[in-house]
Design a protein around this motif. Structure first.
Motif, PDB file in Angstrom:
ATOM      1  N   ILE A  57       0.860  -1.180   0.000  1.00 54.12           N
ATOM      2  CA  ILE A  57       0.000   0.000   0.000  1.00 54.12           C
ATOM      3  C   ILE A  57       0.896   1.229   0.000  1.00 54.12           C
ATOM      4  O   ILE A  57       1.782   1.357   0.856  1.00 54.12           O
ATOM      5  CB  ILE A  57      -0.927   0.039   1.227  1.00 54.12           C
ATOM      6  CG1 ILE A  57      -1.787  -1.220   1.298  1.00 54.12           C
ATOM      7  CG2 ILE A  57      -1.804   1.284   1.200  1.00 54.12           C
ATOM      8  CD1 ILE A  57      -2.551  -1.357   2.595  1.00 54.12           C
ATOM      9  N   GLY A  58       0.700   2.109  -0.965  1.00 55.45           N
ATOM     10  CA  GLY A  58       1.546   3.286  -1.056  1.00 55.45           C
ATOM     11  C   GLY A  58       0.760   4.527  -1.408  1.00 55.45           C
ATOM     12  O   GLY A  58      -0.265   4.472  -2.100  1.00 55.45           O
ATOM     13  N   ASP A  79       3.918  -5.744   3.388  1.00 58.49           N
ATOM     14  CA  ASP A  79       3.948  -6.979   4.150  1.00 58.49           C
ATOM     15  C   ASP A  79       4.399  -8.084   3.213  1.00 58.49           C
ATOM     16  O   ASP A  79       3.819  -8.278   2.146  1.00 58.49           O
ATOM     17  CB  ASP A  79       2.557  -7.284   4.722  1.00 58.49           C
ATOM     18  CG  ASP A  79       2.549  -8.526   5.592  1.00 58.49           C
ATOM     19  OD1 ASP A  79       3.635  -8.917   6.069  1.00 58.49           O
ATOM     20  OD2 ASP A  79       1.472  -9.110   5.800  1.00 58.49           O
ATOM     21  N   ALA A  80       5.478  -8.783   3.578  1.00 59.63           N
ATOM     22  CA  ALA A  80       5.989  -9.872   2.739  1.00 59.63           C
ATOM     23  C   ALA A  80       6.510 -10.976   3.641  1.00 59.63           C
ATOM     24  O   ALA A  80       7.714 -11.178   3.793  1.00 59.63           O
ATOM     25  CB  ALA A  80       7.084  -9.372   1.804  1.00 59.63           C
ATOM     26  N   GLY A  86       5.286  -4.921   7.267  1.00 57.40           N
ATOM     27  CA  GLY A  86       4.109  -4.110   6.984  1.00 57.40           C
ATOM     28  C   GLY A  86       4.050  -2.781   7.684  1.00 57.40           C
ATOM     29  O   GLY A  86       3.045  -2.062   7.567  1.00 57.40           O
ATOM     30  N   SER A  87       5.091  -2.400   8.403  1.00 61.44           N
ATOM     31  CA  SER A  87       5.074  -1.120   9.103  1.00 61.44           C
ATOM     32  C   SER A  87       5.111   0.038   8.102  1.00 61.44           C
ATOM     33  O   SER A  87       5.685  -0.067   7.015  1.00 61.44           O
ATOM     34  CB  SER A  87       6.263  -1.016  10.061  1.00 61.44           C
ATOM     35  OG  SER A  87       7.484  -1.105   9.365  1.00 61.44           O
ATOM     36  N   LEU A  88       4.494   1.149   8.480  1.00 62.66           N
ATOM     37  CA  LEU A  88       4.455   2.328   7.627  1.00 62.66           C
ATOM     38  C   LEU A  88       5.805   3.038   7.676  1.00 62.66           C
ATOM     39  O   LEU A  88       6.364   3.268   8.746  1.00 62.66           O
ATOM     40  CB  LEU A  88       3.342   3.272   8.092  1.00 62.66           C
ATOM     41  CG  LEU A  88       3.033   4.456   7.179  1.00 62.66           C
ATOM     42  CD1 LEU A  88       2.456   3.975   5.848  1.00 62.66           C
ATOM     43  CD2 LEU A  88       2.067   5.412   7.870  1.00 62.66           C
ATOM     44  N   ARG A  89       6.349   3.375   6.505  1.00 62.49           N
ATOM     45  CA  ARG A  89       7.651   4.036   6.457  1.00 62.49           C
ATOM     46  C   ARG A  89       7.684   5.062   5.332  1.00 62.49           C
ATOM     47  O   ARG A  89       6.881   5.010   4.391  1.00 62.49           O
ATOM     48  CB  ARG A  89       8.757   3.010   6.256  1.00 62.49           C
ATOM     49  CG  ARG A  89       8.633   2.164   4.995  1.00 62.49           C
ATOM     50  CD  ARG A  89       9.838   1.257   4.833  1.00 62.49           C
ATOM     51  NE  ARG A  89       9.731   0.342   3.711  1.00 62.49           N
ATOM     52  CZ  ARG A  89       9.432  -0.943   3.800  1.00 62.49           C
ATOM     53  NH1 ARG A  89       9.168  -1.465   4.994  1.00 62.49           N
ATOM     54  NH2 ARG A  89       9.385  -1.708   2.736  1.00 62.49           N
TER      55      ARG A  89
END
Length: 377
Positions: A57-58, A79-80, A86-89
């Protein structure tokens, strides 16, 4: 729950909307969800039972202050399996200053967290619409090894330029990155779960990426030479124990030819890795990899693709370290906003298999079905 909320929010945007306009710029976004079912080894979660742990998700934006200064950035959640949590960065965030720009040439500099020019696909590797298949070519982009954080972007400065001729375009970029602390996920991906527990911290030292690219006949033929040099330092948890230093340098040769219905792509890489472990001694090995890919556009909405990959983790010991991947798949894009992709993969060897998704060891053969749905605006 937050990630699914974002996907739901994106789905409410009208299908005809391709971007959100803001004064002086635009906002774009994408979301994709995959399903993996494998036999032999796990790939991104417990895929031998069926895994949905492949999600991207971007949200990105660009804003132009004036004719010479532009700003761009992207937030990403990926997430892989065990390779990415899956943390937002902040994926990239930079200021772009164009010192020279006219009809035939341009020169500029970007400062911040910049995207590394590496092969054909590194700069857009998270967008299902722009990559060649659901999974990136493992042999070149180290997707299954969880090394995206090392390859995708650097904190530093990037010098770039381009030159236009009557029937061709040539461009160049040079990225000089700063030292930065490695995340625990990257250390696990590099060294494995058990070895990473012995490491107190790791750092990336002065990464350098450079690329020359050339396109002819409006992109009918494309060529690129990418070069890189990366250092990694690891400190142990034990007083007086030697740390581990790793230096990797190499290049990627890329070529593509596009016809009316067909596209053919090939990339080749050679990486030299040097290890320094103090009293335990030093070592060196050459990693070689290549792939050949064909894409056929059956219609404006449907395409078929196939790819053969080959890699060796040590050129001096090919028979014991080689890996082969074979991929066939299709993409269907019912609209400009949506795409659905499906791939079948056959893998012989353990190159590209996520070790940390297989804590009990990896097997020699893997077969996998991958399905993914993607949305963009």
């Amino acid at each position: 729950m937050k990630k699914f909320a974002i996907v739901s929010l994106l789905a409410l945007i009208p299908a005809a909307t391709l971007a959100l306009e803001i004064p002086g710029g635009q906002i774009h976004g994408f979301a994709s969800q995959g399903y993996l079912l494998s036999d032999g080894n796990n790939f991104y979660g417990d895929s031998q039972r069926g895994s949905t742990e492949l999600r991207e998700i971007g949200l990105n934006a660009n804003w132009r202050l004036n004719n010479t200064l532009n700003f761009a950035g992207q937030l990403l959640s990926r997430d892989a399996g065990a390779t990415d949590n899956g943390s937002l960065r902040v994926d990239f965030l930079f200021a772009d200053y164009k010192a020279i720009e006219n009809d035939v040439t341009g020169l500029g500099i970007r400062v911040g967290r910049v995207r590394n020019a590496y092969g054909f696909y590194n700069e857009t590797r998270d967008v299902l619409f722009t990559r060649p298949s659901i999974l990136m070519p493992q042999a070149i982009y180290y997707e299954g090894n969880g090394l995206r954080e090392l390859l995708f972007s650097s904190d530093g400065a990037q010098l770039y330029s381009y030159w236009d001729a009557e029937d061709s375009t040539t461009s160049f970029s040079l990225t000089a990155g700063r030292n930065k602390r490695l995340s625990k996920d990257v250390i696990k991906n590099l060294l494995g779960t058990s070895t990473s527990q012995l490491i107190a911290q790791g750092s990336l030292d002065h990464p350098i990426f450079a690329q020359f690219s050339h396109a002819r006949s409006g992109g009918r033929s494309r060529f690129a030479l990418s070069m890189y040099n990366v250092g990694l330092d690891f400190d142990t948890n034990f007083m007086g124990a030697d740390g581990l230093n790793l230096y990797a340098s190499g290049y990627v040769l890329s070529a593509q030819h596009n016809l009316q219905d067909w596209s053919f792509t090939a990339e080749y890489s050679l990486t030299t890795v040097k290890y320094e472990a103090g009293r335990l001694g030093n070592a060196k090995n050459d990693i070689e990899a290549t792939y050949l890919q064909a894409e056929y556009r059956l219609s404006p909405k449907i395409s078929l693709h196939s790819r053969v990959e080959y890699s060796v983790n040590d050129r001096d010991n090919r028979n014991a370290t080689d890996t082969q991947h074979f991929v066939v798949g299709t993409k269907w894009s019912p609209s400009r906003n949506w795409t659905i992709a499906a791939d079948l993969l056959g893998m012989r060897g353990t190159g590209g298999i996520p070790d940390i998704d297989n804590p009990n060891g990896t097997r020699e053969r893997t077969e996998m079905l991958a399905v993914m749905v993607g949305y963009r605006f």
